[in-house]
Enzyme design. Structure first.
Site, PDB file in Angstrom:
ATOM      1  N   LYS A 112       6.702  -3.158 -11.288  1.00  0.00           N
ATOM      2  CA  LYS A 112       5.405  -2.853 -10.684  1.00  0.00           C
ATOM      3  C   LYS A 112       4.932  -3.999  -9.771  1.00  0.00           C
ATOM      4  O   LYS A 112       4.180  -3.773  -8.840  1.00  0.00           O
ATOM      5  CB  LYS A 112       4.344  -2.605 -11.761  1.00  0.00           C
ATOM      6  CG  LYS A 112       4.649  -1.481 -12.752  1.00  0.00           C
ATOM      7  CD  LYS A 112       4.508  -0.103 -12.159  1.00  0.00           C
ATOM      8  CE  LYS A 112       4.563   0.991 -13.208  1.00  0.00           C
ATOM      9  NZ  LYS A 112       5.857   1.116 -13.890  1.00  0.00           N
TER      10      LYS A 112
HETATM   11  C1  LIG Z   1       6.761   2.132 -14.163  1.00  0.00           C
HETATM   12  C2  LIG Z   1       8.099   1.802 -14.726  1.00  0.00           C
HETATM   13  C3  LIG Z   1       9.190   2.692 -14.616  1.00  0.00           C
HETATM   14  C4  LIG Z   1       9.060   4.062 -13.994  1.00  0.00           C
HETATM   15  O1  LIG Z   1       8.914   4.006 -12.580  1.00  0.00           O
HETATM   16  P1  LIG Z   1       8.333   5.267 -11.806  1.00  0.00           P
HETATM   17  O2  LIG Z   1       8.150   4.794 -10.408  1.00  0.00           O
HETATM   18  O3  LIG Z   1       7.041   5.604 -12.479  1.00  0.00           O
HETATM   19  O4  LIG Z   1       9.343   6.346 -11.930  1.00  0.00           O
HETATM   20  C5  LIG Z   1      10.412   2.298 -15.139  1.00  0.00           C
HETATM   21  N1  LIG Z   1      10.562   1.117 -15.770  1.00  0.00           N
HETATM   22  C6  LIG Z   1       9.541   0.245 -15.890  1.00  0.00           C
HETATM   23  C7  LIG Z   1       9.760  -1.037 -16.621  1.00  0.00           C
HETATM   24  C8  LIG Z   1       8.278   0.542 -15.367  1.00  0.00           C
HETATM   25  O5  LIG Z   1       7.266  -0.331 -15.519  1.00  0.00           O
END
Ligand SMILES: *Cc1c(COP(=O)(O)O)cnc(C)c1O
Length: 495
Positions: A112
């Site tokens: 993120k």
């Molecule tokens: C948010 C997240 C995901 C999923 O990503 P999306 O873009 O929502 O598909 C996968 N792994 C981690 C560690 C995340 O924080």
């Protein structure tokens, strides 16, 4: 040429990139999509010589056409700096015949950060460009990861404030510690005596509260959202797919034009949609492999063409993928429906009313680039253990879901393509699940003891993000009931 954005649900006005970033969600409840996906205007050979920041400029300038070069470069340089613990920003590790694209070297050691470290700068620049004089107040409900990444991104960014609500007893002790120790005079973290849904519902009510919006405006504030459907989060995520391909070209791991596969551990479908955009910009990507955990709505969808959220929600060891409604999928639905907003809106209405919809055979055929599969909890843990024992590389639970699905794909369709596994979190973020996967004996250890043991095992030093919270003082101790959220927001803003 200027690129405009339209809503997936209406045929309303086209807006500029900066307007789409400011609005987040379109007024009709749809998501903004660019009118076309731009083609890269530099060769991959030329991109192979560029730094992450330079690549970011080359990709993002094509989407954010109303930003000047100076504005965009300033945003990029403020985002991708020493907050990351490696100059490469998104390094690739070659492990056991595949490449792991590590997107966890930022402030909160999860992917993120890739978008949330630049979003605040894109937002404040967008506000200036559109003559918005108010300070932007980011309001978020979080079940863990996003809240901390948003706090870290917005902390001390001029012209912004950020308020995060989390369920007081609904996040892990490390996640709570990460949030309540957040520095920055413009940050505010509040525990809710309720669950995540209460926090989410409360936040939605505040967003829709017209009287509050007026009071805020009079005091020089307006709400905005850092939600993953914001185009300002999607566009920065396209960058690392271009960068990864170019880096492998530079290293001589792939030949010019050689097709590669990407495996993406998926929840809300934002990350893998960015890979789809990269492919459509001209990066030679063969398959987009969508990896789910036991909440395998997307696997079923790619198998059958039916999206059906009517099922039991499973709590897994990869909580950031525990999702039954993948919001960003709406953009793919809209695109494969021939950019037909009415058709897309009908699917979304069915999803809301019946919890499911079925796409047409023609749309399904257009999704042939995608391959979906999933990993059970046992398969996920087994993958962590097997790769560690074979190579010494320790991966987190989300990445392990992708690695397990990679092996399933290879067994089903050995196309010989080289593969990048997108690594979305540091193993230090999910230490207990990771260590238990390696050996059940670790379950007896305390949280920070486990961190040190993982560091020893993996031969990787403890990331700053974890080191900091061992001793950091608690700076936020507000707890409130869900009916008090509005009063708490007003108090923080001094109105
Ligand atoms: C948010 C997240 C995901 C999923 O990503 P999306 O873009 O929502 O598909 C996968 N792994 C981690 C560690 C995340 O924080």
């Amino acid at each position: 040429m200027d690129l405009f954005y339209r809503s997936t649900r209406g045929n309303g006005e086209a807006v500029t990139a900066s307007q789409a970033i400011l609005q987040g969600l379109a007024q009709d409840g749809g998501l903004f999509v660019p009118e076309r996906i731009p083609a890269l205007d530099k060769s991959l050979d030329a991109l192979a010589q560029m730094s992450y920041q330079e690549t970011a400029y080359e990709v993002m300038k094509l989407f954010l056409t109303d930003f000047t070069e100076e504005e965009l470069k300033a945003c990029i340089n403020k985002a991708y700096d020493s907050k990351f613990d490696t100059k490469e920003i998104a390094p690739l590790a070659a492990v056991d015949g595949a490449y792991y694209l590590e997107l966890f070297h930022g402030a909160t050691i999860a992917f993120k950060d890739m978008a949330l470290s630049i979003l605040p700068h894109l937002l404040t620049t967008s506000a200036k460009k559109n003559h918005v004089a108010n300070d932007i107040v980011i309001l978020t409900a979080t079940s863990g990861d996003t809240g901390k990444a948003a706090l870290a991104g917005f902390a001390d960014v001029k012209g912004t404030k950020i308020i995060v609500f989390y369920p007081k007893n609904g996040v892990s002790p490390i996640q709570e510690k990460q949030m309540v120790t957040q520095k920055g005079g413009n940050t505010f973290v509040v525990g809710i005596t309720g669950n995540f849904d209460d926090a989410q519902t409360g936040v939605k009510q505040l967003f829709g509260d017209k009287a509050l919006a007026q009071e805020m405006d009079a005091a020089g504030f307006q709400f905005s959202s850092a939600n993953s459907i914001n185009i300002g989060r999607l566009v920065p995520q396209v960058v690392y797919y271009v960068y990864a391909y170019a880096q492998l070209l530079k290293r001589g791991e792939i030949a010019q034009g050689e097709q590669m596969n990407f495996v993406v551990p998926t929840g809300n479908f934002g990350n893998i949609l960015a890979a789809y955009f990269a492919k459509n910009m001209g990066v030679p990507i063969a398959k987009l492999i969508c990896a789910s955990n036991e909440n395998k709505v997307l696997y079923d969808f790619f198998e059958t063409g039916v999206y059906d959220r009517n099922r039991e929600f499973v709590l897994t060891s990869s909580p950031s993928m525990d999702i039954l409604i993948s919001s960003n999928l709406e953009r793919l639905i809209y695109l494969t429906a021939g950019r037909d907003a009415d058709k897309n809106a009908a699917f979304m209405k069915a999803l809301q009313q019946q919890g499911k919809y079925e796409i047409t055979a023609d749309m399904k055929a257009q999704m042939a680039d995608f391959y979906g599969n999933y990993a059970s909890e046992q398969e996920t843990a087994d993958t962590i253990k097997a790769v560690y024992e074979k190579t010494g590389y320790v991966m987190d639970t989300h990445t392990a879901v992708a690695a397990a699905v990679y092996h399933k794909y290879k067994a089903a369709a050995d196309d010989g393509a080289k593969t990048v596994i997108v690594s979305t979190a540091s193993p230090f973020k999910f230490t207990r699940s990771v260590m238990n996967a390696v050996d059940a004996k670790y379950d007896a250890m305390g949280d920070f003891e486990l961190v040190d043991e993982l560091s020893r095992l993996a031969g990787v030093s403890v990331p700053n993000a974890i080191e900091e919270i061992r001793t950091a003082p608690v700076l936020h101790d507000t707890v409130c009931g869900k009916e008090e959220m509005k009063a708490v927001v007003k108090r923080f803003l001094g109105i």
